[in-house]
Every structure is written in C-alpha cells, then in structure tokens.
Enzyme design. Sequence first.
Site, PDB file in Angstrom:
ATOM      1  N   ASN A   1     -53.867 -27.713  -7.536  1.00  0.00           N
ATOM      2  CA  ASN A   1     -53.087 -27.913  -8.327  1.00  0.00           C
ATOM      3  C   ASN A   1     -51.756 -28.541  -8.246  1.00  0.00           C
ATOM      4  OD1 ASN A   1     -51.345 -28.591 -10.419  1.00  0.00           O
ATOM      5  ND2 ASN A   1     -53.102 -27.783 -12.420  1.00  0.00           N
TER       6      ASN A   1
ATOM      7  N   HIS B   1     -43.918 -17.464 -17.198  1.00  0.00           N
ATOM      8  CA  HIS B   1     -45.162 -16.935 -16.957  1.00  0.00           C
ATOM      9  C   HIS B   1     -45.353 -16.745 -14.797  1.00  0.00           C
ATOM     10  CE1 HIS B   1     -47.026 -20.468 -17.595  1.00  0.00           C
ATOM     11  NE2 HIS B   1     -48.161 -19.669 -17.076  1.00  0.00           N
ATOM     12  N   ARG B   2     -45.445 -17.954 -14.674  1.00  0.00           N
ATOM     13  CA  ARG B   2     -45.934 -18.109 -12.963  1.00  0.00           C
ATOM     14  C   ARG B   2     -44.639 -17.541 -12.139  1.00  0.00           C
ATOM     15  NH1 ARG B   2     -46.909 -22.668 -13.031  1.00  0.00           N
ATOM     16  NH2 ARG B   2     -49.434 -22.041 -13.594  1.00  0.00           N
TER      17      ARG B   2
ATOM     18  N   ASP C   1     -53.690 -16.478 -11.268  1.00  0.00           N
ATOM     19  CA  ASP C   1     -55.216 -18.035 -12.319  1.00  0.00           C
ATOM     20  C   ASP C   1     -54.415 -17.576 -13.779  1.00  0.00           C
ATOM     21  OD1 ASP C   1     -57.043 -18.684 -13.225  1.00  0.00           O
ATOM     22  OD2 ASP C   1     -58.318 -17.244 -14.163  1.00  0.00           O
TER      23      ASP C   1
ATOM     24  N   PHE D   1     -46.977 -29.594 -17.652  1.00  0.00           N
ATOM     25  CA  PHE D   1     -48.472 -29.801 -17.621  1.00  0.00           C
ATOM     26  C   PHE D   1     -49.014 -29.291 -18.978  1.00  0.00           C
ATOM     27  CE2 PHE D   1     -50.588 -26.738 -15.153  1.00  0.00           C
ATOM     28  CZ  PHE D   1     -49.407 -25.886 -14.577  1.00  0.00           C
ATOM     29  N   GLY D   2     -50.160 -29.042 -18.492  1.00  0.00           N
ATOM     30  CA  GLY D   2     -50.692 -28.671 -19.153  1.00  0.00           C
ATOM     31  C   GLY D   2     -50.184 -28.446 -20.798  1.00  0.00           C
ATOM     32  N   TYR D   3     -50.662 -27.087 -21.740  1.00  0.00           N
ATOM     33  CA  TYR D   3     -49.817 -26.809 -22.997  1.00  0.00           C
ATOM     34  C   TYR D   3     -48.583 -26.753 -23.047  1.00  0.00           C
ATOM     35  CZ  TYR D   3     -54.719 -25.339 -23.120  1.00  0.00           C
ATOM     36  OH  TYR D   3     -56.097 -25.028 -23.573  1.00  0.00           O
TER      37      TYR D   3
ATOM     38  N   LYS E   1     -37.347 -24.408 -16.214  1.00  0.00           N
ATOM     39  CA  LYS E   1     -38.603 -23.064 -16.242  1.00  0.00           C
ATOM     40  C   LYS E   1     -39.374 -22.604 -15.046  1.00  0.00           C
ATOM     41  CE  LYS E   1     -44.454 -24.737 -16.693  1.00  0.00           C
ATOM     42  NZ  LYS E   1     -44.773 -25.437 -16.396  1.00  0.00           N
TER      43      LYS E   1
ATOM     44  N   LYS F   1     -48.309 -27.342  -9.534  1.00  0.00           N
ATOM     45  CA  LYS F   1     -48.308 -26.026  -9.522  1.00  0.00           C
ATOM     46  C   LYS F   1     -47.623 -25.609  -8.005  1.00  0.00           C
ATOM     47  CE  LYS F   1     -51.522 -23.037 -10.000  1.00  0.00           C
ATOM     48  NZ  LYS F   1     -53.102 -22.304 -10.607  1.00  0.00           N
TER      49      LYS F   1
HETATM   50  P1  ITT Z   1     -56.743 -23.998 -10.324  1.00  0.00           P
HETATM   51  O1  ITT Z   1     -57.158 -23.364 -10.666  1.00  0.00           O
HETATM   52  O2  ITT Z   1     -56.649 -24.695  -9.257  1.00  0.00           O
HETATM   53  O3  ITT Z   1     -55.310 -22.921  -9.263  1.00  0.00           O
HETATM   54  P2  ITT Z   1     -55.699 -24.524 -13.078  1.00  0.00           P
HETATM   55  O4  ITT Z   1     -55.214 -25.937 -13.450  1.00  0.00           O
HETATM   56  O5  ITT Z   1     -57.391 -23.934 -13.119  1.00  0.00           O
HETATM   57  O6  ITT Z   1     -55.532 -24.933 -10.841  1.00  0.00           O
HETATM   58  P3  ITT Z   1     -54.351 -22.214 -13.559  1.00  0.00           P
HETATM   59  O7  ITT Z   1     -55.587 -21.197 -13.818  1.00  0.00           O
HETATM   60  O8  ITT Z   1     -52.881 -21.506 -13.451  1.00  0.00           O
HETATM   61  O9  ITT Z   1     -54.105 -23.712 -12.474  1.00  0.00           O
HETATM   62  O10 ITT Z   1     -53.969 -22.366 -15.595  1.00  0.00           O
HETATM   63  C1  ITT Z   1     -55.094 -22.806 -16.694  1.00  0.00           C
HETATM   64  C2  ITT Z   1     -55.017 -23.585 -17.283  1.00  0.00           C
HETATM   65  O11 ITT Z   1     -54.389 -23.085 -17.826  1.00  0.00           O
HETATM   66  C3  ITT Z   1     -53.708 -24.905 -17.341  1.00  0.00           C
HETATM   67  O12 ITT Z   1     -55.474 -26.340 -16.511  1.00  0.00           O
HETATM   68  C4  ITT Z   1     -53.468 -25.168 -18.076  1.00  0.00           C
HETATM   69  O13 ITT Z   1     -53.958 -25.629 -18.873  1.00  0.00           O
HETATM   70  C5  ITT Z   1     -52.737 -23.957 -18.502  1.00  0.00           C
HETATM   71  N1  ITT Z   1     -51.343 -23.546 -18.251  1.00  0.00           N
HETATM   72  C6  ITT Z   1     -51.355 -22.794 -16.882  1.00  0.00           C
HETATM   73  N2  ITT Z   1     -49.758 -22.669 -16.254  1.00  0.00           N
HETATM   74  C7  ITT Z   1     -49.692 -23.506 -17.359  1.00  0.00           C
HETATM   75  C8  ITT Z   1     -47.774 -23.659 -17.274  1.00  0.00           C
HETATM   76  O14 ITT Z   1     -47.224 -23.417 -17.055  1.00  0.00           O
HETATM   77  N3  ITT Z   1     -47.684 -24.619 -18.213  1.00  0.00           N
HETATM   78  C9  ITT Z   1     -48.686 -24.981 -18.917  1.00  0.00           C
HETATM   79  N4  ITT Z   1     -49.812 -25.338 -19.135  1.00  0.00           N
HETATM   80  C10 ITT Z   1     -50.441 -24.028 -18.204  1.00  0.00           C
END
Ligand code: ITT
Length: 193
Positions: free
Chosen positions: A11, A177-178, A70, A149-151, A172, A14
Amino acid sequence: MANRLVFATNNQHKTSEVRELLKPNYEVLNLTDIGCEYDIPETGETFAENAALKSAYVVENYHIDCFADDSGLEVEALNNEPGIYSARYSGKRGDAENLHFLLQKMGGMTNRRARFKTVISLIKDGQNYFFEGVIEGTLRTEPTGEKGFGYDPIFEPNGYNITFAEMEMGEKNQISHRALAMQKLITFLQQSV
Ligand code: ITT
C-alpha cells in the site's frame, strides 16, 4: 547510514505515511522495493496474527529485518466489524465500495462509535515484538474530504469536527492509529540501536 528495514506492505499510501514518520534514521523499503510480488496470505483471526504472518514471510525469504502492520476499522454497533476484513468488506478491494457497503449496513443506526486499530509485528534479530495503536471516533453518514484512503472520508476522530479525509497528512500522522503504533515501534527501535 540509515538502517534498512522492510515494511511488509504494497500500500503506497501507508508506505509514504510511515517513511515520513521514520526518516531520517531508517530507510524503509516496501514489498515492491524488494521485488516481492507474492500476496502473503492473511489467514489469522486477529490483527496481531496477520501482522506476524506477513513479517515472518519476509524475514524467512529475504533475510532482512521486517515489520508489518495489520489495521482496520472496528464499528461498535456492528460487533467490531469490519475489523480484519476492512480491506474487502464489500467483497472487493475498492475503498469506495467498502465505504458505501459499510454506510448501507449501518443504515440509520444511532451508535456511530468506531475506532481504527493497528497492530505492528516487528521481527528484529530473530525476536518478534508487537505494538498497538488505537484512535476512537464517530462515523459520519456522508463521506467528506478527498485526502487519505479507505474509510477516512467518514471517520471523524474524537475532539475534531473534520474527517480524516479533510486533514492534512501531517496532522493525521500525528494522531492516527498507525502513527501511535509506529511511535511505539520507533521508540523501541531507537532504544535498541
Ligand atoms: P496491506 O495489507 O498491503 O498492508 P491494506 O490496504 O490491507 O494494505 P491494512 O491492512 O492496514 O492495509 O488496512 C486494511 C483496511 O483497513 C484498509 O484497506 C482500509 O480499508 C482500512 N484502513 C486501515 N487504515 C486506515 C486509515 O488510516 N484510514 C482509512 N482506512 C484505513
């Protein structure tokens, strides 16, 4: 000379967040940088198990110290779903699909409490260490903001009236959390140089 560490992720969002947090002391390589195209199975039942599986795969196959995280979103009203299934909650890997699937599932639920959680597994000199970070917040009913990204577009951290997707990456990176898990990792790494 910067220390080399693999961050076991594909990712790019990240990777750039974490590279920023760890520079200048560490050179952070990701799976693409080391030429690892294998999709490491995340068959664990917890964030910690999945992170440990990823870091172990890299150390066994590439012989470089490695950390893996994770992460995911835990929604209180959904019994902590999507949790370890956050990346594929809708059945697909698209951020927009997952976000809308979650919003639909929540419908008019009034308990909007949620948290992002990260667990990092570090394998250094053959030892496995774990670091956890959590940020609590609430979920909006409509996405707002273009960053992150994500949520992120529906997650409003407690104490703020903007979503993660409306925040600058630098901001951020101070509260996420990260970032919290990563700060624990950094403190550990600096103490163990
Ligand atoms: P890798 O497994 O390759 O590391 P990933 O996209 O699966 O990449 P994560 O396991 O860390 O990354 O996260 C899983 C999901 O959780 C990610 O695809 C998002 O949907 C959500 N997520 C995690 N961290 C986030 C963040 O900071 N902001 C928004 N959504 C997040």
